[in-house]
Design an enzyme around this catalytic site. Structure first.
Site, PDB file in Angstrom:
ATOM      1  N   HIS A  19      -2.163   0.038  15.725  1.00  0.00           N
ATOM      2  CA  HIS A  19      -0.947   0.456  14.790  1.00  0.00           C
ATOM      3  C   HIS A  19       0.201   0.700  15.576  1.00  0.00           C
ATOM      4  CE1 HIS A  19      -4.561   1.894  12.446  1.00  0.00           C
ATOM      5  NE2 HIS A  19      -3.592   1.939  11.315  1.00  0.00           N
ATOM      6  N   GLU A  23      -5.006  -6.617   2.228  1.00  0.00           N
ATOM      7  CA  GLU A  23      -3.685  -7.573   2.354  1.00  0.00           C
ATOM      8  C   GLU A  23      -3.384  -8.771   2.361  1.00  0.00           C
ATOM      9  OE1 GLU A  23      -5.294  -5.196   4.323  1.00  0.00           O
ATOM     10  OE2 GLU A  23      -3.965  -3.432   4.755  1.00  0.00           O
ATOM     11  N   GLU A  80       0.789  -1.195   0.001  1.00  0.00           N
ATOM     12  CA  GLU A  80       0.106   0.061  -0.198  1.00  0.00           C
ATOM     13  C   GLU A  80       0.844   1.266  -0.010  1.00  0.00           C
ATOM     14  OE1 GLU A  80      -1.819  -1.241   3.618  1.00  0.00           O
ATOM     15  OE2 GLU A  80      -3.367  -2.468   2.653  1.00  0.00           O
ATOM     16  N   ASP A 126       0.628  -4.456  12.459  1.00  0.00           N
ATOM     17  CA  ASP A 126      -0.649  -5.021  12.784  1.00  0.00           C
ATOM     18  C   ASP A 126      -1.567  -5.611  11.660  1.00  0.00           C
ATOM     19  OD1 ASP A 126      -0.826  -3.035  15.594  1.00  0.00           O
ATOM     20  OD2 ASP A 126       0.375  -2.472  14.070  1.00  0.00           O
ATOM     21  N   PHE A 127      -1.130  -5.196  10.677  1.00  0.00           N
ATOM     22  CA  PHE A 127      -1.751  -5.733   9.377  1.00  0.00           C
ATOM     23  C   PHE A 127      -1.461  -7.036   9.209  1.00  0.00           C
ATOM     24  CE2 PHE A 127      -2.105  -0.982   7.755  1.00  0.00           C
ATOM     25  CZ  PHE A 127      -2.875  -0.603   8.917  1.00  0.00           C
ATOM     26  N   PHE A 145       1.627  -1.435   8.654  1.00  0.00           N
ATOM     27  CA  PHE A 145       1.855  -1.580  10.089  1.00  0.00           C
ATOM     28  C   PHE A 145       2.110  -3.057  10.208  1.00  0.00           C
ATOM     29  CE2 PHE A 145       0.055   2.539   9.638  1.00  0.00           C
ATOM     30  CZ  PHE A 145       1.004   3.254  10.282  1.00  0.00           C
TER      31      PHE A 145
END
Lengths: 327, 324
Positions: A129, A60, A29, A85-86, A83
């Site tokens: 995040h 993702e 991204e 987290d993704f 991030f």
């Protein structure tokens, strides 16, 4: 020697490896037109074109999975997650696909792929995040887990990761991107799986990852003023884990403190402590200590966030406690 | 222009369909005899789909497969003996017993793997299509999956990217009506799943998945479209699995809507139908029997190979996790 920002060390590694090998491409991204959310790929789109530096939709699982398909068919994709987290949105592709396909194929398939993902709290980015998910990822077999500390590591380890024939998760620390470091004019490849003794010492071994290495070095400076000599080991990767480096150091110092920003429960500290215990137990002068992020979601307010995450002060406090326990 | 299967290829097409049929019947026997560890998802009844699609492919094209993957692999020319040995968890299998029925890979045949996660393979095949464009080849990738996978996010994400970037990927929906026990008609308002293509601005085609010639025609057009750089196509094949979700599923749920559902579909047996077509095209009964005899020899040899193959040494569990 020269001074360079951490994010530019990443950029140099990407650029050099893309120039070296036509099969290397970058997708994720916002990686192309604006050069990455953290500006780690500025100029690459202009230099290498749309096919090699690809802005993806916000999908993702889809684009990590596409990376797997690219890696299976002769390419060396670098997939950027904005991030860490993704990673959880792409979890099936990371855990069940990318890291298991070689095994499930009985060694027929190779998946030479790098996922880059920023970790770390400290920007008031709140609970979704700010996580450091290295312990979670390291739980699963089939991928290497790399955590560079300085810009030198960021560049040398990323170049190695791109050339590695295994899937590699490369965790960059978002608080370091704009920090400046001295690095070699030409950074050599840094082998993945080899820890680095950043500072030699006799009283306490501090094993640290990523940003915690720099915090540990600062802590070691202050502790030295108090007569406590710390050996700081930059782990560089947690899979593979350089057990020998840790064991060798603890045999000398008799004390071990592990500092990693992942959640403490079932975390990197727990794993390393258990992993080396059999070899170091009779050399220990104090119980093994660890610092991680306590098991609460990362809060937004700086007033709540900073007290939670590992810090120089916490390292000093814990290291000092280890030496007091000996008295 | 509608592409039609050439009559001269009929023998080979029938051989492939019959081989799938016999392969799966023997796998079912393994299960019933207690020779097979775990389970397998049989392709019985769906033979026309993989056969028709793969007849439209070149040797160097890619396929991604699903948990119901044996038929796709046979259609791509994977070795039946190594497939069977893998299904039994033996050393002579494609993955030396590490993958089993749901994870058979044959990289030398462009088979990127069967996959145990519904929808898990769709982005992988899409990535292979991107790779083909990247490397400047004329290869295409086919992604096989069931009706259930069209409700996974990876379906949407992958088709969207393939459409946006005109990737040479063909998405084959094997709509056999059920995701384990759940009837697709009860959980999805789209009667023809290929209608979803409209949302991506790409062609979507519905074909009779029991008719190998119809499947071939649709696949060939989609492949041609992809090779010309025009992007992906969704082809929905209406089909039916004769057995339950896996070998251990009695599939009692199927009678709740229509007691004759299974019987009606089985009357449209794609293998028997194409055998009749082959005869009608001029092949003699003896010639067809010769094909069947040849397949039977291969399948029996595969069964023997699989049964005779030793189990891998326990130490092999630690191999192939990481290179180096």
């Amino acid at each position: 020697m020269r001074e360079i920002m951490y994010r530019d060390a990443i950029l140099e590694a990407l650029d050099e490896e893309m120039a070296r090998d036509d099969n290397v491409l970058l997708l994720g991204e916002d990686v192309a037109f604006i050069g990455g959310n953290f500006k780690t790929s500025v100029g690459l789109y202009e230099k290498y074109g749309d096919l090699r530096v690809k802005d993806t939709p916000i999908s993702e699982a889809g684009f990590v999975g596409m990376g797997v398909g690219m890696a299976l068919t002769g390419l060396r994709p670098i997939v950027e997650l904005m991030f860490s987290d993704f990673l959880l949105i792409a979890a099936d592709q990371v855990v069940n696909q990318m890291s298991k396909i070689r095994y499930m194929s009985g060694g027929q398939a190779t998946v030479p792929m790098v996922i880059r993902a920023p970790i770390g709290a400290g920007r008031s980015s709140a609970a979704q995040h700010s996580q450091s998910l290295q312990a979670m990822v390291a739980h699963f077999p089939g991928m290497k887990v790399v955590l560079p500390s300085t810009a030198q590591e960021a560049k040398g380890l990323l170049k190695s990761a791109i050339r590695d024939d295994n899937p590699v998760i490369f965790f960059e620390h978002k608080m370091e991107y704009t920090n400046k470091f001295d690095i070699d004019d030409d950074v050599e490849l840094i082998p993945i799986g080899k820890a680095d003794v950043k500072r030699a010492g006799d009283d306490v071994t501090i094993v640290a990852t990523s940003s915690q290495v720099m915090k540990s070095l600062k802590a070691a400076d202050k502790l030295a003023a108090d007569g406590i000599s710390c050996e700081v080991i930059d782990l560089r990767s947690i899979v593979p884990l350089d057990r020998d480096a840790i064991i060798e150091s603890v045999k000398k110092t008799g004390r071990l403190l592990i500092v990693d920003e992942a959640y403490e429960r079932c975390g990197v500290g727990a794993e390393i402590a258990a992993n080396v215990m059999e070899d170091v137990f009779y050399y220990l002068d104090a119980p093994i200590a660890r610092i991680g992020t306590p098991n609460v979601p990362l809060p937004f307010s700086p007033a709540l966030e900073f007290p939670i995450i590992p810090s120089e002060d916490k390292i000093i406090e814990k290291a000092r406690a280890l030496t007091v326990a000996d008295a | 222009m509608v592409k039609k299967l050439a009559k001269k290829s009929f023998g080979g097409i029938y051989e492939t369909m019959y081989k799938m049929r016999r392969f799966e019947e023997e796998v079912f026997e393994f299960y019933k005899k207690g020779l097979m560890p775990g389970l397998a998802h049989l392709y019985l009844g769906e033979e026309a789909v993989a056969t028709g699609v793969c007849a439209a492919l070149n040797d160097d094209d890619y396929i991604g497969s699903s948990h119901r993957g044996h038929g796709h692999l046979v259609a791509r020319g994977a070795r039946t003996d190594m497939m069977m040995a893998e299904i039994l968890g033996k050393e002579g299998g494609y993955s030396r017993g590490k993958g089993g029925s749901m994870h058979i890979m044959a990289m030398d045949r462009g088979i990127l793997g069967a996959n145990g996660i519904v929808g898990g393979e769709i982005p992988i095949a899409t990535g292979a299509a991107y790779s083909a464009v990247y490397r400047g080849t004329e290869q295409v990738a086919v992604s096989f999956f069931g009706d259930g996978a069209t409700n996974e996010g990876t379906f949407h994400e992958s088709v969207n990217m393939a459409a946006a970037w005109k990737l040479p990927c063909i998405y084959i929906i094997e709509n056999n009506l059920y995701g384990i026990s759940v009837d697709i008609r009860d959980v999805t308002n789209t009667r023809d799943l290929a209608d979803r293509a409209k949302a991506y601005g790409i062609p979507g085609v519905v074909v009779d998945g029991m008719d190998v010639e119809a499947v071939y025609a649709a696949a060939a057009e989609a492949v041609d479209h992809a090779r010309k750089g025009k992007g992906p196509t969704i082809v929905e094949c209406k089909t039916y699995r004769w057995q339950g979700h896996h070998v251990g599923d009695p599939a009692v749920y199927r009678a709740r809507r229509d007691a004759d559902e299974k019987k009606d579909w089985m009357e449209r047996c794609p293998v028997r139908a194409f055998r009749a077509k082959l005869i009608a095209s001029g092949a003699s009964e003896a010639a067809v029997a010769a094909i069947e005899g040849e397949v039977e020899r291969e399948i029996q040899a595969a069964v023997k190979y699989a049964v005779d193959s030793p189990y891998p040494d326990a130490s092999e569990a630690f191999d192939d996790v990481l290179i180096g």
